[in-house]
Design a protein around this motif. Structure first.
Motif, PDB file in Angstrom:
ATOM      1  N   LEU A  31       1.601  -3.726   6.902  1.00 20.94           N
ATOM      2  CA  LEU A  31       2.373  -2.609   7.442  1.00 20.94           C
ATOM      3  C   LEU A  31       2.662  -2.807   8.926  1.00 20.94           C
ATOM      4  O   LEU A  31       3.797  -2.605   9.384  1.00 20.94           O
ATOM      5  CB  LEU A  31       1.625  -1.298   7.217  1.00 20.94           C
ATOM      6  CG  LEU A  31       2.402  -0.023   7.577  1.00 20.94           C
ATOM      7  CD1 LEU A  31       3.671   0.083   6.736  1.00 20.94           C
ATOM      8  CD2 LEU A  31       1.533   1.205   7.368  1.00 20.94           C
ATOM      9  N   ALA A  42      -3.220  -4.005   3.716  1.00 22.09           N
ATOM     10  CA  ALA A  42      -2.302  -2.925   4.082  1.00 22.09           C
ATOM     11  C   ALA A  42      -2.108  -2.889   5.592  1.00 22.09           C
ATOM     12  O   ALA A  42      -0.981  -2.750   6.089  1.00 22.09           O
ATOM     13  CB  ALA A  42      -2.825  -1.583   3.572  1.00 22.09           C
ATOM     14  N   ARG A  74       0.087 -10.650   0.021  1.00 27.25           N
ATOM     15  CA  ARG A  74      -0.892  -9.850   0.765  1.00 27.25           C
ATOM     16  C   ARG A  74      -2.083 -10.709   1.216  1.00 27.25           C
ATOM     17  O   ARG A  74      -2.589 -10.560   2.327  1.00 27.25           O
ATOM     18  CB  ARG A  74      -1.358  -8.676  -0.101  1.00 27.25           C
ATOM     19  CG  ARG A  74      -0.259  -7.654  -0.364  1.00 27.25           C
ATOM     20  CD  ARG A  74      -0.806  -6.397  -1.023  1.00 27.25           C
ATOM     21  NE  ARG A  74      -1.263  -6.632  -2.386  1.00 27.25           N
ATOM     22  CZ  ARG A  74      -0.505  -6.492  -3.464  1.00 27.25           C
ATOM     23  NH1 ARG A  74       0.774  -6.112  -3.347  1.00 27.25           N
ATOM     24  NH2 ARG A  74      -0.995  -6.707  -4.680  1.00 27.25           N
ATOM     25  N   LEU A 123       1.193  -1.382  -2.723  1.00 29.43           N
ATOM     26  CA  LEU A 123      -0.083  -0.723  -2.450  1.00 29.43           C
ATOM     27  C   LEU A 123       0.078   0.792  -2.435  1.00 29.43           C
ATOM     28  O   LEU A 123      -0.757   1.526  -2.957  1.00 29.43           O
ATOM     29  CB  LEU A 123      -0.635  -1.190  -1.094  1.00 29.43           C
ATOM     30  CG  LEU A 123      -1.015  -2.654  -0.970  1.00 29.43           C
ATOM     31  CD1 LEU A 123      -1.438  -2.973   0.458  1.00 29.43           C
ATOM     32  CD2 LEU A 123      -2.136  -3.012  -1.947  1.00 29.43           C
ATOM     33  N   PHE A 124       1.168   1.270  -1.840  1.00 35.15           N
ATOM     34  CA  PHE A 124       1.378   2.707  -1.736  1.00 35.15           C
ATOM     35  C   PHE A 124       1.824   3.333  -3.053  1.00 35.15           C
ATOM     36  O   PHE A 124       1.766   4.556  -3.213  1.00 35.15           O
ATOM     37  CB  PHE A 124       2.370   3.015  -0.615  1.00 35.15           C
ATOM     38  CG  PHE A 124       1.835   2.665   0.737  1.00 35.15           C
ATOM     39  CD1 PHE A 124       0.831   3.417   1.319  1.00 35.15           C
ATOM     40  CD2 PHE A 124       2.289   1.547   1.406  1.00 35.15           C
ATOM     41  CE1 PHE A 124       0.307   3.074   2.554  1.00 35.15           C
ATOM     42  CE2 PHE A 124       1.783   1.199   2.647  1.00 35.15           C
ATOM     43  CZ  PHE A 124       0.780   1.971   3.220  1.00 35.15           C
ATOM     44  N   ILE A 162      -6.129   3.431   1.551  1.00 27.86           N
ATOM     45  CA  ILE A 162      -5.209   2.300   1.418  1.00 27.86           C
ATOM     46  C   ILE A 162      -5.014   1.618   2.769  1.00 27.86           C
ATOM     47  O   ILE A 162      -5.058   0.388   2.881  1.00 27.86           O
ATOM     48  CB  ILE A 162      -3.863   2.765   0.833  1.00 27.86           C
ATOM     49  CG1 ILE A 162      -4.037   3.150  -0.642  1.00 27.86           C
ATOM     50  CG2 ILE A 162      -2.796   1.669   0.967  1.00 27.86           C
ATOM     51  CD1 ILE A 162      -2.814   3.794  -1.263  1.00 27.86           C
ATOM     52  N   LEU A 163      -4.812   2.422   3.822  1.00 28.64           N
ATOM     53  CA  LEU A 163      -4.590   1.847   5.149  1.00 28.64           C
ATOM     54  C   LEU A 163      -5.823   1.125   5.680  1.00 28.64           C
ATOM     55  O   LEU A 163      -5.714   0.278   6.563  1.00 28.64           O
ATOM     56  CB  LEU A 163      -4.170   2.943   6.130  1.00 28.64           C
ATOM     57  CG  LEU A 163      -2.775   3.520   5.942  1.00 28.64           C
ATOM     58  CD1 LEU A 163      -2.513   4.614   6.962  1.00 28.64           C
ATOM     59  CD2 LEU A 163      -1.704   2.438   6.043  1.00 28.64           C
ATOM     60  N   VAL A 184       3.705  -4.769   0.427  1.00 28.21           N
ATOM     61  CA  VAL A 184       3.042  -3.610   1.021  1.00 28.21           C
ATOM     62  C   VAL A 184       3.363  -2.347   0.218  1.00 28.21           C
ATOM     63  O   VAL A 184       2.482  -1.520  -0.044  1.00 28.21           O
ATOM     64  CB  VAL A 184       3.469  -3.446   2.495  1.00 28.21           C
ATOM     65  CG1 VAL A 184       2.914  -2.151   3.074  1.00 28.21           C
ATOM     66  CG2 VAL A 184       3.004  -4.636   3.322  1.00 28.21           C
ATOM     67  N   ARG A 210      -7.525  -0.934   4.012  1.00 29.89           N
ATOM     68  CA  ARG A 210      -7.602  -2.258   3.401  1.00 29.89           C
ATOM     69  C   ARG A 210      -6.925  -3.287   4.310  1.00 29.89           C
ATOM     70  O   ARG A 210      -5.842  -3.032   4.854  1.00 29.89           O
ATOM     71  CB  ARG A 210      -6.937  -2.228   2.021  1.00 29.89           C
ATOM     72  CG  ARG A 210      -7.706  -1.359   1.040  1.00 29.89           C
ATOM     73  CD  ARG A 210      -6.882  -0.910  -0.142  1.00 29.89           C
ATOM     74  NE  ARG A 210      -6.423  -2.008  -0.976  1.00 29.89           N
ATOM     75  CZ  ARG A 210      -5.793  -1.820  -2.142  1.00 29.89           C
ATOM     76  NH1 ARG A 210      -5.577  -0.591  -2.593  1.00 29.89           N
ATOM     77  NH2 ARG A 210      -5.412  -2.847  -2.847  1.00 29.89           N
TER      78      ARG A 210
END
Length: 205
Positions: A108, A104, A27, A72-73, A98-99, A69, A101
């Protein structure tokens, strides 16, 4: 952290600490280098492991980035806040956070772009990211049905379609808002979105 090694792979016993370091390094590299410049060698150096360690766990960059990824979810939860509306708002705010960040967003958008020309990658995204999060929809719907807020669905196919629709509406709206429109999914937006969603969920046929 759950194991995300592709099924059927063998080797020495896994190290949870090494896995965590590798995924975190992936990441970090995505944010700094982007998809095209990220290499397994760079990830290995950042994580402090041998490159062969990565290949024992992941066949290549696609698998590694999806799992980085997906981790994270895994943080998403559906706390019981007392009502369907409050539950939806709670999980949507978590999802939006989260999105927001950088890791992420970078990860994504990169894997989704690559998946447009890679069917195997698309399947891995579905299995590692999409399907696990549908469990939150099932949990929330069952809770709302137990409260009497939503009607029960006795037909398994109808039930599965409803879960797919709810997930697609929530995920699609939040991803578009945060990643495509680049606008905040703040409490006011989430409240308005939830109100519109509930109008559809509770409407009579």
């Amino acid at each position: 952290m759950q194991s995300r090694t592709p099924a059927g792979r063998t080797g020495r016993p896994r190290s949870a600490a090494a896995d965590a370091a590798i995924l975190a390094a992936t990441r970090e590299a995505l944010v700094e280098l982007g998809w095209s410049k990220l290499t397994l060698g760079d990830v290995a150096t950042r994580a402090g492991v041998a490159k062969t360690t990565l290949y024992r766990r992941w066949a290549g960059k696609n698998e590694l980035v999806v799992d980085a990824v997906a981790e994270l979810f895994d943080e998403l939860e559906l706390p019981d806040r007392g009502s369907l509306a409050a539950d939806i708002e709670g999980v949507v705010l978590q999802f939006a956070a989260i999105l927001a960040r950088p890791e992420a967003r970078s990860g994504l958008m990169a894997v989704v772009a690559e998946a447009t020309r890679d069917d195997a990658l698309r399947e891995r995204i579905r299995a590692s990211i999409v399907e696990p999060q549908k469990g939150l929809v099932l949990e929330g719907r069952a809770r709302a049905q137990a409260r009497g807020e939503l009607p029960a669905e006795t037909d398994p196919e109808d039930s599965a379609r409803t879960v797919d629709l709810i997930f697609d509406m929530v995920a699609g709206a939040v991803v578009h808002r945060t990643l495509v429109s680049a606008r905040p999914a703040d409490e006011a937006w989430v409240h308005g979105f939830t109100r519109l969603l509930l109008l559809g969920l509770t409407a009579s046929d």
